[in-house]
Each structure stands twice: as structure tokens, then as C-alpha cells.
Design an enzyme around this catalytic site. Structure first.
Site, mmCIF file in Angstrom:
data_model
loop_
_atom_site.group_PDB
_atom_site.id
_atom_site.type_symbol
_atom_site.label_atom_id
_atom_site.label_comp_id
_atom_site.label_asym_id
_atom_site.label_seq_id
_atom_site.Cartn_x
_atom_site.Cartn_y
_atom_site.Cartn_z
ATOM 1 N N HIS A 71 0.872 -0.982 0.043
ATOM 2 C CA HIS A 71 0.238 0.207 -0.049
ATOM 3 C C HIS A 71 0.869 1.055 -0.198
ATOM 4 O O HIS A 71 1.652 1.792 0.938
ATOM 5 C CB HIS A 71 -1.131 -0.328 1.281
ATOM 6 C CG HIS A 71 -1.905 -1.098 1.249
ATOM 7 N ND1 HIS A 71 -1.908 -1.622 2.757
ATOM 8 C CD2 HIS A 71 -2.267 -2.268 0.941
ATOM 9 C CE1 HIS A 71 -2.699 -2.796 2.573
ATOM 10 N NE2 HIS A 71 -2.828 -2.997 2.055
ATOM 11 N N TYR A 134 2.714 2.052 14.080
ATOM 12 C CA TYR A 134 3.429 3.138 13.081
ATOM 13 C C TYR A 134 3.143 4.271 12.571
ATOM 14 O O TYR A 134 1.737 4.823 13.270
ATOM 15 C CB TYR A 134 3.632 2.816 10.957
ATOM 16 C CG TYR A 134 2.448 2.401 10.519
ATOM 17 C CD1 TYR A 134 1.266 3.075 10.315
ATOM 18 C CD2 TYR A 134 1.625 0.663 11.514
ATOM 19 C CE1 TYR A 134 -0.401 2.467 9.792
ATOM 20 C CE2 TYR A 134 0.152 0.154 11.019
ATOM 21 C CZ TYR A 134 -0.391 1.921 10.588
ATOM 22 O OH TYR A 134 -1.861 1.235 10.093
#
Length: 473
Positions: A71, A134
Site C-alpha cells: 500500500h 507506525y
């Protein structure tokens, strides 16, 4: 326990521009371990951009072989692992020469990786109970532009440790396109304000008409409006060039002009600086020699004290200060601008052609600046990642008076330069019926800093010769 203790904080480049691996110091003993997973000051010292994270996400994976991706989102990521270990694969899905470049590595608690927007991100867990975490610098939006690549793409040919046939992959990830069918992520958008002015036209010629570049006039966007913060999806922008300004120097001395000058040259710049700072955008603001009073000997450098004489200069000085509140800013200070449309050189050429002998001010000194040079300097500062701050930009060469420049225009056009009469500023404006703003007598700007950045200002004499030749043609 697979995490390595005792590493030094280290930056490791990869084949993908902007994708950087960081070795992280992890301190541990029999009780467990501790690390600084993200430490802004230390990361900036190692050259990582201040990407401004706004959200922290964690993906917990129960089983070995969990595989997700590929992605590419329109935001930057700081990827790390809290527990466990992954095999990570990153593919550049941005427009440009590195499109399709692949990088792979293992990430455990002692490593992290900075992933710039447009780089496809994917991973496969190598241990059970892996917590993949993240930081991102934007919130998810349905309007954001994404790109995806199939995990099994034959061109990227990622060497997955566990064959994809042996792991569970979501139906959505299985449906992603091959590299040949991927829609590349375009560069961050560029917004040029004041697009119909002399400098705006030069910026259009310099930057071109690519889809990610937007040219706007006051009718297109009101930067003083209360809804400016939501007027665009600002996180998609990398650069705002403010080439808009109120430049009617004499009318600025009237009540109505004073209000308009402050609104355009100061209030609007403050609003742009807030937007730029909130969204990590680089702001370029074009300033003027009028922020000085023109009384010093020699040239003004970028650190010279501001000392404007009139309303116009005061508003430009205020705009400089407002622009400097944005973390990423370039204030481009210039003088005696010449471009398309009405300007001093064009006027002098027209007078010469029509047989009119002008009286021209002979006690103000400076250098002409052609808009193409300003546009080139702006592009240079942004594209070279020059240090943020104030830069003087004019043509290079000796300073001259307006009268001397007028004579040169006459000469280049094949006319007698002695037809130009030099007069004092006071005498030139003696018959004026309206307000007259004070002018700096010395508009010389020092070019040492912009030259040191790697930009070479064009010689004024060469630019003037070419410009007049174009008028003659």
C-alpha cells in the site's frame, strides 16, 4: 529474544530516495528492554525531515506469515516493531525515474524505517505475536489518493521468506494490480498565488502545467477568509509560492490603499504561514527592497535591520516577519522587478520609439531583477533543499540609477541615450497631485547568500539586452 542490544543510533540509506533505515539503541537486561522509538531531536540531527506525526497506529499479528500490502499512501510513516520481527518490502510507486525500485529488510525492535509518501509498504511476520507500529503525519481521509501493488507482482519480484501460497492474504490485497497497471503517486502539489501577475506568469513558464501544479488568483482563493484551513486538502501540498502582493506604492499612502496593502501584504501572509506550518508545507514569500530605508553605504544583506519608510514598505516588512513563523520558509527579497506586462523598461522603450524625451530619477540606485531569474531562484531553493530563511535575489552586476538604466534602454533600442534627463527624486515628484510614497535611495541587495546556495543570478546587462531585443522584435 531476537532484539539486538547495544547498537548505536545510525542512519542507513536505501536505493529508494527518502526511504531510510535507522538502527535504534535498545537497552535491556533480564527484566526486559527499553528504547526511544522516536526521538525528534536525535532524528533531525541525523538528517530526517521534521515530518510532524499526528497519529500512532498498531497492528497486532497473531501468527507467523501474516502478510499485508503493498500500500502506498499520501503521507509519511515511521515504521517500527514493538514485539516480534517482520520481513518488510517497500516499492517506490511515485512518479519518476525510481518508480518500481524495491528494497527489503528485516525489522525487529532495534530497527525502524522512515517511509515517505508514495512508497508502497508491506510486511510479513517472522514471529508470532508481532506488534507492528507506525507513526503517520496525516489522518485517514476518503479523499486521499492511494496506489497499490500486488504482493506477488512478477516485476517487483519480492523474495518473500514464506511463499505467498502458504500464507493467508486478504482478498483485497490479492486483487491489487501488477506494476504495469499501477497508478503512480504524483508529487506533492504546488500552489502559486498571484498567478496573473508578472512573477506569476514567469512561475508558470518555469514550473509548467503539470497536473500537480495549481495557479490561483485572488478570485480563486481568498487567503484572508476564515475557512482557509479547510479550503484545500493541504496535506497534499508541498509548496506554496506567494507571488501575490499589493504593489501600488503611492496609493498605499491613502486610507483605502493602506487597508488593502496591510490585508494583502501582511494579514494574508500570516494566514498562509499558519496553514504552511500546520501541514508541513514550504512557504515561499516574495519581498522587496522597500523594507529598508536606503541610507546605508553598500549593499543590504539578509540580516540588515528592517527600516521601511512608507506604508508599502511597512506592510512588506510585516509580511516578511509573518512568513518567517512558518518552519519551512523562504523569504525571497528582490528589487526593481521586470517581467511581462507594464514595467519601467517597457515604458522607456515605448517613450523612445514615440520620440518622447523623459525625465528620470537619477539619485536612486539598485539592480533590475527579471521575473525569470526570480522564478529560477525559487525553484532552486525548493528543489535543492536549501537552508530555510531569507535570500536576496536580483540580477548580478553593477548597481545603476533609474536614469542610467533608461539611457541603456534607449541605446539598446537604437536611440540617443542623451534624450534621457536625470533629475532628483524631489524634482521628479514636485508636480504630483496625489500622495507620493518615500523611496529608498539605495536598493542594492547583497547576493552572497543566494550564490553560496548554488544559484548564479543572471548578469543584469545580459538580461536587459535580451529583454529589449524582444521588445524590438
Amino acid at each position: 529474544m531476537s532484539t539486538a542490544f547495544g547498537k548505536q543510533l545510525e542512519r542507513i540509506e536505501t536505493p529508494i530516495p527518502g526511504l531510510v533505515v535507522f538502527e535504534l539503541p535498545v537497552h535491556g537486561d533480564s527484566r526486559g528492554w527499553f528504547k526511544e522509538n522516536w526521538q525528534r531531536e536525535k532524528m533531525l540531527a541525523l538528517g530526517l525531515e521534521d515530518f510532524g506525526p499526528v497519529q500512532n497506529n498498531i497492528s497486532f499479528n497473531d501468527a507467523v506469515g501474516t502478510t499485508r500490502g503493498i500500500h502506498a499512501e499520501p503521507w509519511d510513516k515511521w515504521v517500527s516493531v514493538a514485539t516480534g520481527r517482520i520481513f518488510g518490502a517497500w516499492v517506490d510507486l511515485r512518479e519518476g525515474p525510481t518508480f518500481g525500485t524495491v528494497f527489503t529488510t528485516e525489522i525487529d525492535a532495534s530497527r525502524a524505517i522512515y517511509v515517505p509518501r508514495g512508497v508502497g509498504n508491506s510486511y510479513q511476520t517472522l514471529e508470532a505475536d508481532t506488534a507492528y507500529t507506525y507513526l503517520v503525519n496525516d489522518h485517514w481521509s476518503p479523499d486521499a489518493s492511494y496506489s497499490f501493488l500486488n504482493l506477488g507482482d512478477e516485476t517487483a519480484a519480492v523474495a518473500w521468506p514464506i511463499p505467498l501460497a502458504d500464507v493467508e492474504i486478504s482478498e483485497k490485497d490479492k486483487a491489487h494490480p501488477r506494476l504495469a497497471d499501477v497508478t503512480p503517486i504524483p508529487p506533492k502539489r504546488i500552489l502559486v498565488l498571484g498567478a496573473s501577475g508578472q512573477l506569476g506568469l514567469a512561475l508558470r513558464a518555469r514550473f509548467g502545467d503539470a497536473a500537480h501544479i495549481e495557479y490561483a488568483t485572488r478570485d480563486d482563493i481568498d487567503v484572508t477568509a476564515s475557512d482557509l484551513s479547510s479550503a484545500r486538502r493541504w496535506r497534499d501540498y508541498g509548496l506554496i509560492v506567494n507571488a501575490a502582493a499589493y504593489t501600488a506604492v503611492d496609493l498605499a499612502e491613502t486610507p483605502e490603499g493602506r487597508e488593502q496593502a496591510w490585508a494583502a501584504n501582511a494579514t494574508a501572509v500570516a494566514a498562509l504561514a499558519r496553514v504552511a506550518d500546520d501541514h508541513g508545507i514550504t512557504l515561499v514569500h516574495v519581498s522587496s527592497d522597500y523594507v529598508f530605508d536606503g541610507t546605508v553605504d553598500g549593499a543590504y544583506d539578509e540580516n540588515a535591520p528592517l527600516r521601511p519608510l512608507g506604508v508599502y514598505g511597512q506592510t512588506k516588512a510585516a509580511g516578511d516577519l509573518a512568513a518567517s513563523t512558518a518552519s519551512r520558509h523562504y523569504v525571497v527579497r528582490t528589487s526593481w522587478v521586470i517581467g511581462e506586462g507594464g514595467n519601467f523598461v517597457r515604458t522607456m522603450h515605448s517613450l523612445a520609439e514615440r520620440g518622447i524625451d523623459p525625465r528620470v530619477v537619477g539619485d536612486q540606485f539598485g539592480r533590475l531583477t527579471f521575473t525569470s531569474d526570480i522564478a529560477d531562484a525559487i525553484a532552486h531553493l525548493y528543489e535543492s533543499d536549501a537552508a530555510y530563511g531569507v535570500y536576496n535575489v536580483t540580477g548580478s552586476g553593477d548597481a545603476r540609477s533609474w536614469a542610467e538604466i533608461a539611457r541603456e534602454v534607449f541605446r539598446l533600442g537604437g536611440h540617443d541615450p542623451e534624450r534621457v534627463t536625470a533629475v532628483r527624486t524631489e524634482d521628479y515628484f514636485a508636480s504630483a497631485t496625489g500622495p507620493v510614497a518615500p523611496r529608498p535611495r539605495n536598493s542594492r541587495l547583497d547576493l552572497t547568500k543566494i550564490i553560496a546556495s548554488g544559484f548564479s543570478p543572471a548578469p543584469v546587462d545580459d538580461s536587459l539586452r535580451a529583454y529589449v531585443a524582444g521588445l524590438k522584435g
